[in-house]
Enzyme design. Structure first.
Site, PDB file in Angstrom:
ATOM      1  N   ALA A  12       0.851  -1.195   0.000  1.00  0.00           N
ATOM      2  CA  ALA A  12       0.000   0.000   0.000  1.00  0.00           C
ATOM      3  C   ALA A  12       0.887   1.245   0.000  1.00  0.00           C
ATOM      4  CB  ALA A  12      -0.877  -0.013   1.233  1.00  0.00           C
ATOM      5  N   ARG A  14       1.088   3.816   1.760  1.00  0.00           N
ATOM      6  CA  ARG A  14       1.648   4.324   3.026  1.00  0.00           C
ATOM      7  C   ARG A  14       2.888   3.531   3.462  1.00  0.00           C
ATOM      8  NH1 ARG A  14      -3.021   1.670   3.949  1.00  0.00           N
ATOM      9  NH2 ARG A  14      -3.012  -0.124   5.353  1.00  0.00           N
ATOM     10  N   TYR A  15       3.094   2.326   2.897  1.00  0.00           N
ATOM     11  CA  TYR A  15       4.294   1.551   3.257  1.00  0.00           C
ATOM     12  C   TYR A  15       5.397   1.696   2.211  1.00  0.00           C
ATOM     13  CZ  TYR A  15       0.892  -0.868   6.191  1.00  0.00           C
ATOM     14  OH  TYR A  15      -0.087  -1.161   7.091  1.00  0.00           O
ATOM     15  N   THR A  16       5.100   2.417   1.164  1.00  0.00           N
ATOM     16  CA  THR A  16       6.027   2.423   0.034  1.00  0.00           C
ATOM     17  C   THR A  16       6.925   3.646   0.097  1.00  0.00           C
ATOM     18  OG1 THR A  16       4.221   1.480  -1.215  1.00  0.00           O
ATOM     19  CG2 THR A  16       6.138   2.119  -2.449  1.00  0.00           C
TER      20      THR A  16
END
Length: 540
Positions: A12, A14-16
């Site tokens: 997602a 937000r984790y990238t």
């Protein structure tokens, strides 16, 4: 994580987090020097570049794929060194033909390696902008400790999902679509890709491999469709046009950058000249500043006294006391000389197109030296479509033909050596009024030539004769060759190779009819098989 060749989905947003590679600096180089146009983004909150001032022909090197309404594009990645060489060749000779550029750009170069099988599609894609490139996995044939053959896959075609590919092979094995594989295992790790396919004891590796190429994504095609926006309009571009547009873009960037650098250098030189005037008359300058009520009044008086501009006088007022030392004076002199040299160089570049092209060429060669690498994808130039012989091992077959025209082939291995007291094995089943007329041994890749009662000749590859067990009666020959219903096969000849000129010119076919007509013809006359046969001899 941006996904993987095992089909893992990307993380997602937000984790990238992405850390760009060093080469990104070259794609963004000089973006702050008014080299490109900016436009507002979708909600008019931030400006964004309409195009990047890249030093690298990114569209060709990186490839691209996009789907738009009625406008799809699919561009293959290419090797940086090859593309730079082609750009330099175009700069040296703008009249160069697209054909000549092919000696620099050999074809696509995929990051996943593998093989490009056949050159016709590659050539068409480079010359026209559309074409189909066949890609194959890189495979080796090894032997296990027990002596079995196994196929090892070390590189797979571009954009192929490894996990799905292995599942597809496993499904084909379970459905008995592919024979000869006993086990498949994925041994890939962080050092590289490695898929092992262990074969059964009696399987022929090359035959299994060709079957895998035909039925699985181990061989797949990349449909090149080079559509790009040129001044806002979609156009289909070949290799030469892609290079031409890149060189033109680069030329625009270099001219705009040089103008920007020239302007900044002239502005700085203007200030430096003002500071040098102040250095020469420092006592008077100090007196003017001390005796003025406000900075603006001091500026006015200096401008009148020494003929300075507003910018120069403002710089003098902001000058620090340490600028009065001898060392600082030397620095200003050196800076003035350096600026004058740079201004002369920028003017020289702006005055001559040849000079601008030299700058572009030098920067391209620098990119090649910094970031260029070897080709990963090997091109196999000579390749045909699948040869049916690739799917059959060249084993000996027993061909039986009955009086009523039923034919079949059975592996010779099924007729085992018989020992004392053996009762034999049944060779073929026939209908009550039928009987076996001919028995012949021929190898799987051989061609059978059938001669009929009406004097016609037909051809049939041994592997095209249906395989039957010892107990089956076979297929009617009328179903295999286009023989007339009232005609009948009278004789046949087994011929190993019809495509060898020496062999077909040194051998003959001799025919003799019931009424005693005899005829001898070179085998060469029968070396081009036709679907509906040819007249071999005229029967009166």
């Amino acid at each position: 994580n941006f996904g993987s060749m095992d089909g893992d989905s990307p993380a997602a947003m937000r984790y990238t987090e992405a850390r760009m590679k060093k080469i990104t600096d070259e794609v963004m180089a000089d973006i702050d020097k008014e080299t490109i146009d900016w436009t507002l983004n979708f909600d008019d909150t931030i400006p964004e570049p309409t195009v990047l001032p890249t030093k690298i022909p990114l569209l060709l090197v990186n490839g691209a794929s996009g789907i738009a309404v009625g406008m799809a594009t699919n561009m293959a990645p290419h090797n940086l060194c090859e593309v730079v060489d082609a750009c330099c060749a175009y700069i040296d000779n703008p009249e160069i033909e697209c054909e000549e550029l092919l000696q620099y750009v050999k074809g696509p170069d995929f990051p996943t390696g593998g093989l490009i099988y056949g050159y016709d599609g590659v050539r068409e894609a480079l010359l026209t902008g559309r074409g189909r490139v066949m890609m194959r996995a890189r495979t080796e044939i090894e032997h296990t400790a027990s002596g079995r053959e196994c196929i090892v896959i070390t590189e797979i075609p571009y954009m192929v999902n490894k996990a799905e590919m292995i599942k597809k092979i496993a499904d084909l094995i379970n459905d008995k679509k592919i024979e000869g594989i006993s086990y498949i295992n994925d041994e890939s790790d962080r050092n590289g890709l490695r898929i092992i396919i262990i074969l059964k004891q009696d399987a022929v590796a090359s035959v299994v491999l060709n079957t895998l190429y035909k039925n699985t994504p181990l061989q797949t095609s990349f449909a090149v469709n080079n559509i790009a926006l040129v001044k806002g309009r979609p156009m289909l571009l070949n290799l030469r046009e892609l290079i031409r547009h890149f060189v033109e873009h680069r030329h625009d960037v270099v001219v705009r950058r040089t103008r920007f650098d020239l302007r900044k250098a002239e502005e700085r030189l203007h200030i430096v000249q003002g500071l040098l005037i102040a250095q020469d008359n420092i006592d008077e300058i100090v007196h003017i500043i001390r005796s003025s009520q406000t900075p603006d009044a001091a500026k006015e008086r200096m401008m009148e006294r020494f003929g300075l501009s507003d910018l120069q006088s403002a710089a003098i007022i902001d000058m620090r006391l340490r600028a009065l030392t001898g060392l600082e004076r030397g620095k200003l002199d050196a800076e003035r000389e350096e600026l004058e040299k740079r201004i002369a160089y920028f003017r020289e570049v702006l005055a001559s197109r040849d000079e601008q092209m030299r700058v572009i060429r030098e920067e391209l060669i620098e990119m090649k030296e910094k970031y260029g690498d070897e080709r990963r994808t090997e091109i196999i130039y000579a390749s045909e479509e699948f040869n049916p012989e690739d799917f059959y091992a060249d084993e000996d077959m027993v061909i039986t033909m009955s009086h009523m025209g039923y034919i079949k082939r059975t592996p010779l291995a099924e007729y085992r050596t018989q020992h004392r007291g053996g009762v034999g094995v049944k060779g073929s089943a026939t209908r009550d009024e039928d009987f076996i007329e001919h028995i012949y041994v021929a190898s799987m890749h051989a061609t059978m030539m059938f001669f009929t009662e009406k004097g016609r000749c037909y051809w049939l590859k041994v592997y095209d004769i249906p395989e039957g067990t010892r107990s089956s009666k076979g297929r009617a020959i009328q179903n295999l060759i286009q023989i007339e219903p009232d005609d009948k096969v009278r004789a046949y000849i087994n011929c190993k190779r019809l495509n060898d000129p020496e062999y077909v010119n040194d051998n003959f076919i001799i025919m003799c009819t019931k009424d005693g007509t005899i005829k001898k013809t070179k085998l060469e006359a029968y070396s081009r098989p036709r679907q509906n046969g040819v007249n071999a001899i005229v029967i009166r």
